[in-house]
Design an enzyme around this catalytic site. Structure first.
Site, PDB file in Angstrom:
ATOM      1  CB  THR A 138     -39.140  -9.620  95.109  1.00  0.00           C
ATOM      2  OG1 THR A 138     -40.297  -9.893  95.925  1.00  0.00           O
ATOM      3  CG2 THR A 138     -38.115  -8.881  95.941  1.00  0.00           C
ATOM      4  CB  CYS A 139     -41.768 -12.549  91.618  1.00  0.00           C
ATOM      5  SG  CYS A 139     -40.271 -13.371  92.056  1.00  0.00           S
ATOM      6  CD  GLN A 185     -35.445 -11.399  95.957  1.00  0.00           C
ATOM      7  OE1 GLN A 185     -36.186 -11.448  96.929  1.00  0.00           O
ATOM      8  NE2 GLN A 185     -35.716 -12.028  94.819  1.00  0.00           N
TER       9      GLN A 185
END
Lengths: 272, 429
Positions: free
Chosen positions: B51-52, B123
C-alpha cells in the site's frame, strides 16, 4: 409468590440499568443485550401484576405503592414499544434506573390493602386511572428524551465531544420525538382529567373540588397545553421546549411523590 | 522441518516515501511476483502486501534465516530497475510470535499512520485473496490471515479505535450529524470560494444535502464554483436575504471581517421558526460573530474548535489503542498455541513410530535367535505383550503433552516438544 416476582422485577431493572450504562460508556454500539434484559424485567413485572390481579380480584392502583408499580410498568412498556420504531437505546439508560427506583419505592411505601369501597368502582374509575397513568408514563418518557436533548445540546454548545455523546441521537430527532410524545401525552392527560372529574361528579357530587392532585394536574395540563400551542404556532422548540417538558413532569411527579404527605388529597385511597 | 511465520517489510516509519515507492508492487504485477517469491525453496507460503504506507512480505518458512535473506533479495530485485538507495536500513524483520503480533497490529490498524483508519483491513483482504488465487497460501497463512481479519473486527467492535473524526471536515460533518437527523431536506450556504470551503461543501454534498448556495465577493468565481459542485450562485449583496433558507452556513472568505452578526441570526431564526442552524467558520479568519453561539438552536464552530475536537478524538483513539493492544496480545498467544499444536501431532507420531521400530527390531532379533522355537500362539502373545508395554509406557507422556497444549502454557508445550525431539532423536525422521 407475588413479593418474589416483584423483587425479581426490581433486580432485572437494576441489571438492565447497569447494562445500559455499560452500553453508554463503552461496549458494542449495536448491542441489544440491555434492551433484552429490560424486556425480561418487563415480562416479570407483567406476570407479577397479573398474578396479583387474580389474587385480589381487582387491579390495585389506589395506594401509592401500587400506583408506582403500575406507572413504572406502563413506562417501561411504552419505552419498549418505542424502541421497536426509534431504536433509542440511549433512552433506556434513563428509563431503567427510573423503573428500578420506582419499584424500589413501591417496596418502601408498601402496598396496603388498597381495596376500593363497593359502589365507587364504576366504569369511569378504571378508565380515569388508566388514561391518567398512560399520560403520565408518556410524559415520563418525554422527560427522559428532554434530558438527553439538554445533555447533547450542552456538549455541542461547549464544543466538548465525549465518547458518551456518540451514542446520542441527533438533536433534530430528539426534538421531533419530544413533540410526538407531547402530541400523544396531552390528549391522554386531558381525557384522564375529564374522566376523573366525571367520576367525581357522580360520586362526590361536584366535578372539581380543588383537590391538591387536581390542582397539580391542572397546572401541568396548562403547561403542556401552552407548550403544544407554542410548538405549533410560534416555533417553540429545542432547549426551551425540553426545559418546559421537564418542568411539567416535575410538577406531576413532585406532587405524586411528596405532595400527598403535605396536602392530603382524596386521591391515594381515600374515597370518603 | 517445522514451518515458522516470517515477515520482511518496510512502512511509513521505517522508510521514506521514495524508498517505499521504489519497492511498491504494481497491482497487475503482484501475481507474477508471488510466483517468483514462491520459487525460493525456503518459502513455503507467501503473501505480498503493498500500500502507499507499507510493503510487506508475509511468509511461512522452515529455515527462517535463509527465508529472511531470500525475501530481502526478492525485494531488492523487485526494485533493481528503479533506483539503488540502500534498502537494508529501512527493512524490518519479524519471526514467530513477533511476526504474528505485527500482522495482527497491521490488520487492526494499530500500525497505521492515522491509527484506526479503516482502509487497511480491506487492502489486506485483497492482497490475501490475490495470493490465494496465485496458490501461494497454505494452512498456516490461511489461518494466520483469517485470524488477523477477526482480530481486526474484534478491535473495531470492542474498542473505540475507529470512532471520532480526526480531520477538520469530517469533524464538521460529524457535528452536523449530531445536530441534524437527515441531510436530504437541508440547504447549505457557502460564503467565499476558498479551497477549504469547497472541500467542506463537497463533503456535505456526499452526505446527500438537498441544495447548495454559493456566494462570493467576485460573482464570477461563485458561478464557477457553483457549476463545479452543482450549487446555485448568489450575489454577495443578496446572501443575507437567503440566510433564512440555510441550515448549514460555511464561511471561508479569507478576509478578517464579520459578515454575519448575532443580531442578524436572531432575526433569521424567528423567520425560520427557530429551526436549528449550524455555522462553520472554517477560514483562518473569523467571518461569523462569536456571539452567534450564545443563541438557542444555533451552533457556531470555528476552525480552532474543529481542530480541538479532532485532537480530542485523536487522543481518545490513542487511549483506545491500549485496549486494542491487549486484545492483540491475547490473540497472538492463542495463535502461537495453535502453531504449537501443529508441531505436536507430528512429534507424537514420530515418537510412536520410533518405539514401534525398536520393538519390531528386538522381536525379530529374538524370534530369529533364542526364541525361534516358540509356537504360533506364543508368538502372538509375545507381540501383544510388547505392544501393550509400549502403549502403557507412552500413554502418560503423550496425554501430558496434549493436556499441556490445551492449557495456557504454550511455552511449556513447545519446550516438551523440543525435549522429546532431542531425547529420542526425532528430528531426522
Amino acid at each position: 409468590m407475588n413479593a418474589v416476582l416483584f423483587t425479581l422485577t426490581a433486580a432485572a431493572y437494576l441489571i438492565a440499568a447497569g447494562s445500559f450504562f455499560v452500553y453508554l460508556f463503552r461496549g458494542d454500539a449495536t448491542s441489544r443485550l440491555p434492551t433484552a434484559v429490560l424486556l425480561f424485567g418487563f415480562v416479570l413485572h407483567t406476570s407479577a401484576l397479573t398474578s396479583r390481579f387474580f389474587q385480589q380480584g381487582f387491579a390495585a392502583v389506589a395506594v401509592m405503592g401500587e400506583a408506582l408499580l403500575f406507572h413504572s410498568w406502563l413506562m417501561v412498556g411504552i419505552y419498549l414499544l418505542m424502541q421497536l420504531k426509534y431504536r433509542l437505546t440511549v433512552l433506556g439508560g434513563i428509563i431503567s434506573p427510573l423503573a428500578f427506583l420506582m419499584t424500589l419505592a413501591a417496596f418502601a411505601v408498601g402496598s396496603g390493602s388498597g381495596e376500593i369501597p363497593p359502589g365507587f368502582s364504576t366504569f369511569w374509575l378504571p378508565l380515569h386511572v388508566t388514561l391518567a397513568f398512560l399520560g403520565n408514563a408518556v410524559f415520563a418518557l418525554a422527560f427522559a428524551v428532554s434530558l438527553i436533548y439538554l445533555l447533547q445540546e450542552r456538549r455541542l454548545k461547549h464544543k466538548r465531544m465525549t465518547a458518551l455523546m456518540k451514542r446520542f441521537p441527533s438533536l433534530e430527532s430528539l426534538d421531533r420525538l419530544n413533540y410526538t410524545l407531547l402530541v400523544w401525552g396531552f390528549p391522554l392527560m386531558t381525557l384522564g382529567i375529564l374522566t376523573g372529574s366525571l367520576w367525581a361528579g357522580i360520586h362526590w357530587g361536584h366535578y372539581w373540588s380543588w383537590d391538591p392532585r387536581q390542582i397539580s394536574s391542572g397546572i401541568a395540563w396548562l403547561l403542556y397545553g401552552a407548550l403544544l400551542h407554542g410548538r405549533i404556532t410560534a416555533g417553540l422548540r429545542g432547549k426551551k421546549a425540553a426545559l418546559l417538558t421537564m418542568f411539567g413532569f416535575c410538577v406531576v411527579l413532585g406532587y405524586f411523590l411528596w405532595g400527598e404527605t403535605i396536602f392530603p388529597s382524596r386521591h391515594g385511597g381515600r374515597f370518603e | 522441518m517445522q514451518n515458522e511465520i516470517v515477515i520482511v517489510g518496510l512502512n511509513h516509519r521505517s522508510a521514506p516515501i521514495e524508498v517505499r515507492e521504489s519497492v511498491a508492487f504494481e497491482n497487475s504485477y503482484v501475481r507474477a511476483a508471488l510466483g517468483r517469491l514462491h520459487d525460493y525453496p525456503s518459502i513455503h507460503e507467501g503473501v505480498i502486501l503493498s500500500t502507499c504506507n507499507r510493503v510487506e512480505v508475509v511468509a511461512a518458512a522452515s529455515d527462517t534465516h535463509s527465508a529472511f535473506n531470500d525475501i530481502t533479495e526478492f525485494l531488492a530485485e523487485q526494485r533493481a530497475h528503479r533506483n539503488s538507495l540502500p534498502l537494508d536500513d529501512h527493512v524490518y524483520t519479524y519471526r514467530g510470535a513477533e511476526a504474528v503480533r505485527h500482522l495482527f497490529r497491521v490488520a487492526a490498524s494499530l500500525d497505521s499512520m492515522v491509527v484506526g483508519e479503516p482502509q487497511i483491513l480491506g487492502q489486506l483482504k485483497e492482497y490475501y485473496d490475490t495470493a490465494q488465487q496465485a496458490g501461494t497460501v497454505g494452512t498456516i497463512l490461511h489461518r494466520l490471515f483469517h485470524r488477523s481479519f477477526s482480530v481486526a473486527k474484534r478491535v473495531r467492535t470492542e474498542t473505540g479505535i475507529g470512532s471520532g473524526a480526526v480531520s477538520v471536515s469530517s469533524v464538521a460533518v460529524d457535528l452536523a450529524k449530531r445536530i441534524f437527523d437527515r441531510f436530504d431536506d437541508k440547504t447549505v450556504m457557502l460564503i467565499g470560494a476558498g479551497k477549504i470551503g469547497d472541500l467542506m461543501a463537497r463533503h456535505l454534498l456526499s452526505q446527500g444535502v438537498r441544495s447548495l448556495m454559493v456566494t462570493n465577493r467576485t460573482f464570477e468565481r461563485a458561478v464557477l464554483l457553483a457549476e463545479r459542485i452543482q450549487g446555485s450562485p448568489i450575489r454577495f449583496d443578496d446572501f443575507p436575504r437567503y440566510l433564512k433558507m440555510a441550515d448549514l452556513v460555511i464561511g471561508c472568505t479569507g478576509a478578517a471581517e464579520v459578515l454575519v452578526e448575532a443580531a442578524t441570526v436572531e432575526k433569521v431564526l424567528r423567520e425560520r421558526k427557530q429551526k436549528a442552524m449550524f455555522f462553520i467558520d472554517i477560514g483562518d479568519r473569523r467571518n461569523f460573530d462569536p456571539k452567534i453561539n450564545d443563541l438557542d438552536n444555533v451552533y457556531l464552530y470555528n476552525i480552532d474548535d474543529l481542530k480541538g475536537v479532532a485532537d480530542d478524538n485523536l487522543q481518545e483513539r490513542a487511549n483506545e489503542a491500549e485496549k486494542a493492544e491487549e486484545i492483540v496480545r491475547n490473540e497472538v498467544e492463542s495463535f502461537v498455541r495453535w502453531m504449537g499444536s501443529l508441531e505436536q501431532v507430528p512429534t507424537i507420531m514420530a515418537l510412536r513410530q520410533r518405539f514401534e521400530e525398536i520393538r519390531r527390531k528386538e522381536i525379530d532379533k529374538s524370534l530369529g535367535g533364542s526364541l525361534k522355537d516358540l509356537s504360533e500362539l506364543q508368538r502372538a502373545a509375545l507381540e501383544d505383550m510388547t505392544a501393550a508395554m509400549i502403549n502403557k509406557l507412552l500413554h502418560t507422556p503423550i496425554s501430558q503433552l496434549k493436556r499441556n497444549s490445551q492449557d495456557d502454557d504454550d511455552e511449556d508445550s513447545a519446550l516438551y516438544v523440543a525435549a522429546l525431539k532431542r531425547l529420542f532423536d526425532l528430528e531426522g525422521k
